[in-house]
Motif scaffolding. Sequence first.
Motif, PDB file in Angstrom:
ATOM      1  N   VAL A  29       0.864  -1.181   0.000  1.00  0.00           N
ATOM      2  CA  VAL A  29       0.000   0.000   0.000  1.00  0.00           C
ATOM      3  C   VAL A  29       0.900   1.230   0.000  1.00  0.00           C
ATOM      4  N   GLU A  30       0.608   2.170  -0.890  1.00  0.00           N
ATOM      5  CA  GLU A  30       1.433   3.372  -0.998  1.00  0.00           C
ATOM      6  C   GLU A  30       0.887   4.500  -0.135  1.00  0.00           C
ATOM      7  N   GLU A  31       1.795   5.160   0.592  1.00  0.00           N
ATOM      8  CA  GLU A  31       1.445   6.392   1.301  1.00  0.00           C
ATOM      9  C   GLU A  31       1.567   7.518   0.277  1.00  0.00           C
ATOM     10  N   SER A  32       0.478   8.227   0.020  1.00  0.00           N
ATOM     11  CA  SER A  32       0.402   9.088  -1.164  1.00  0.00           C
ATOM     12  C   SER A  32       1.310  10.315  -1.107  1.00  0.00           C
ATOM     13  N   GLU A  33       1.593  10.862   0.058  1.00  0.00           N
ATOM     14  CA  GLU A  33       2.409  12.077   0.146  1.00  0.00           C
ATOM     15  C   GLU A  33       3.890  11.808  -0.091  1.00  0.00           C
ATOM     16  N   THR A  34       4.363  10.652   0.364  1.00  0.00           N
ATOM     17  CA  THR A  34       5.792  10.340   0.280  1.00  0.00           C
ATOM     18  C   THR A  34       6.118   9.332  -0.812  1.00  0.00           C
ATOM     19  N   GLY A  35       5.120   8.553  -1.228  1.00  0.00           N
ATOM     20  CA  GLY A  35       5.345   7.526  -2.240  1.00  0.00           C
ATOM     21  C   GLY A  35       5.934   6.234  -1.701  1.00  0.00           C
ATOM     22  N   VAL A  36       6.186   6.144  -0.396  1.00  0.00           N
ATOM     23  CA  VAL A  36       6.727   4.900   0.153  1.00  0.00           C
ATOM     24  C   VAL A  36       5.604   3.878   0.270  1.00  0.00           C
ATOM     25  N   THR A  37       5.976   2.615   0.214  1.00  0.00           N
ATOM     26  CA  THR A  37       4.983   1.546   0.277  1.00  0.00           C
ATOM     27  C   THR A  37       5.182   0.695   1.521  1.00  0.00           C
ATOM     28  N   PHE A  38       4.071   0.102   1.949  1.00  0.00           N
ATOM     29  CA  PHE A  38       4.056  -0.741   3.143  1.00  0.00           C
ATOM     30  C   PHE A  38       3.280  -2.019   2.839  1.00  0.00           C
ATOM     31  N   PRO A  39       3.712  -3.150   3.419  1.00  0.00           N
ATOM     32  CA  PRO A  39       2.966  -4.394   3.218  1.00  0.00           C
ATOM     33  C   PRO A  39       1.625  -4.358   3.953  1.00  0.00           C
ATOM     34  N   GLU A  40       0.722  -5.203   3.518  1.00  0.00           N
ATOM     35  CA  GLU A  40      -0.609  -5.288   4.141  1.00  0.00           C
ATOM     36  C   GLU A  40      -0.548  -5.891   5.536  1.00  0.00           C
ATOM     37  N   THR A  41       0.420  -6.789   5.764  1.00  0.00           N
ATOM     38  CA  THR A  41       0.511  -7.478   7.052  1.00  0.00           C
ATOM     39  C   THR A  41       1.959  -7.555   7.517  1.00  0.00           C
ATOM     40  N   LEU A  42       2.120  -7.714   8.818  1.00  0.00           N
ATOM     41  CA  LEU A  42       3.421  -7.959   9.455  1.00  0.00           C
ATOM     42  C   LEU A  42       3.227  -9.021  10.528  1.00  0.00           C
ATOM     43  N   LYS A  43       4.337  -9.564  10.982  1.00  0.00           N
ATOM     44  CA  LYS A  43       4.302 -10.468  12.125  1.00  0.00           C
ATOM     45  C   LYS A  43       4.852  -9.751  13.344  1.00  0.00           C
ATOM     46  N   VAL A  44       4.097  -9.761  14.432  1.00  0.00           N
ATOM     47  CA  VAL A  44       4.578  -9.284  15.731  1.00  0.00           C
ATOM     48  C   VAL A  44       4.522 -10.490  16.653  1.00  0.00           C
ATOM     49  N   GLY A  45       5.677 -11.049  16.949  1.00  0.00           N
ATOM     50  CA  GLY A  45       5.698 -12.319  17.664  1.00  0.00           C
ATOM     51  C   GLY A  45       5.002 -13.369  16.813  1.00  0.00           C
ATOM     52  N   ASP A  46       4.021 -14.047  17.398  1.00  0.00           N
ATOM     53  CA  ASP A  46       3.264 -15.065  16.671  1.00  0.00           C
ATOM     54  C   ASP A  46       1.989 -14.507  16.039  1.00  0.00           C
ATOM     55  N   THR A  47       1.764 -13.214  16.184  1.00  0.00           N
ATOM     56  CA  THR A  47       0.517 -12.609  15.722  1.00  0.00           C
ATOM     57  C   THR A  47       0.711 -11.899  14.387  1.00  0.00           C
ATOM     58  N   THR A  48      -0.184 -12.143  13.460  1.00  0.00           N
ATOM     59  CA  THR A  48      -0.196 -11.405  12.203  1.00  0.00           C
ATOM     60  C   THR A  48      -1.024 -10.144  12.404  1.00  0.00           C
ATOM     61  N   VAL A  49      -0.384  -8.988  12.244  1.00  0.00           N
ATOM     62  CA  VAL A  49      -1.084  -7.715  12.390  1.00  0.00           C
ATOM     63  C   VAL A  49      -1.345  -7.135  11.004  1.00  0.00           C
ATOM     64  N   LYS A  50      -2.451  -6.412  10.879  1.00  0.00           N
ATOM     65  CA  LYS A  50      -2.863  -5.878   9.579  1.00  0.00           C
ATOM     66  C   LYS A  50      -2.751  -4.362   9.551  1.00  0.00           C
ATOM     67  N   LEU A  51      -2.509  -3.852   8.377  1.00  0.00           N
ATOM     68  CA  LEU A  51      -2.370  -2.412   8.177  1.00  0.00           C
ATOM     69  C   LEU A  51      -3.688  -1.707   8.478  1.00  0.00           C
ATOM     70  N   THR A  52      -3.649  -0.729   9.391  1.00  0.00           N
ATOM     71  CA  THR A  52      -4.845   0.072   9.681  1.00  0.00           C
ATOM     72  C   THR A  52      -4.831   1.380   8.895  1.00  0.00           C
ATOM     73  N   GLY A  53      -3.657   1.780   8.384  1.00  0.00           N
ATOM     74  CA  GLY A  53      -3.580   2.988   7.579  1.00  0.00           C
ATOM     75  C   GLY A  53      -2.182   3.571   7.543  1.00  0.00           C
ATOM     76  N   THR A  54      -2.023   4.641   6.769  1.00  0.00           N
ATOM     77  CA  THR A  54      -0.729   5.305   6.606  1.00  0.00           C
ATOM     78  C   THR A  54      -0.890   6.810   6.763  1.00  0.00           C
ATOM     79  N   ALA A  55       0.218   7.485   7.046  1.00  0.00           N
ATOM     80  CA  ALA A  55       0.247   8.941   7.150  1.00  0.00           C
ATOM     81  C   ALA A  55       1.673   9.386   6.840  1.00  0.00           C
ATOM     82  N   TYR A  56       2.014  10.624   7.180  1.00  0.00           N
ATOM     83  CA  TYR A  56       3.354  11.114   6.863  1.00  0.00           C
ATOM     84  C   TYR A  56       3.770  12.191   7.863  1.00  0.00           C
ATOM     85  N   ARG A  57       5.068  12.429   7.920  1.00  0.00           N
ATOM     86  CA  ARG A  57       5.639  13.484   8.754  1.00  0.00           C
ATOM     87  C   ARG A  57       6.386  14.439   7.848  1.00  0.00           C
ATOM     88  N   GLU A  58       6.089  15.715   7.980  1.00  0.00           N
ATOM     89  CA  GLU A  58       6.833  16.721   7.240  1.00  0.00           C
ATOM     90  C   GLU A  58       7.343  17.778   8.216  1.00  0.00           C
TER      91      GLU A  58
END
Length: 199
Positions: A29-58
């Motif tokens: 998923v692309e963060e529109s202001e910066t153009g960087v991309t992030f995966p839909e899911t990650l692993k935190v320990g044994d738990t699969t966590v899902k992307l809730t959204g993106t933002a940016y810092r300027e």
Amino acid sequence: MNTLTCCKTLFLSTALVALLFTAVAAADVEESETGVTFPETLKVGDTTVKLTGTAYREKWFVNVYGVAHYGDPAAKPEATDTRGKLDHWHKVKAAKAIVMKFVRGVDIGKIQDAWEETLEKGDYQGDNKQSLLDAFKTDLKKGSYIRFEATADGTLTAIQDDATLGTWKDPELVEVLWGAWMGKDVVIGGQKNLVSREL
């Protein structure tokens, strides 16, 4: 193997490769202001966590990093309004993660200052302030990332460019750090987008 069979095999192989590339691309998923991309899911320990959204810092009208938040779908908020969702992920004791991908270099002194300011603003009273600040030792280059992971028992892990910097069992530290992105009066652009995706 005759020519027709070779052509069929080549076609099927090409189609399979194209399908795989499409699947990989669709998973980011692309963060529109910066153009960087992030995966839909990650692993935190044994738990699969899902992307809730993106933002940016300027800062001074220059983008510094894109940021993504992840949460355990089993702990999704009951609230449907933006502020309620932000407050939920700020305080909930569940598997979650924050990932910052930098689009410009930042020296380590500024990173440490940012964490110190966050801890002061959040009135952190625990024992791990200096340990957290000292864990960050290397300047961030364009393309670097920082990832904070938190587990349901309040264990925080800090990661920079695939290197684990430290782990602290400190639920207060998790909550105060999450306030930098989920709290009120933050300096994050598009904060509401951090909780815009349904889990």
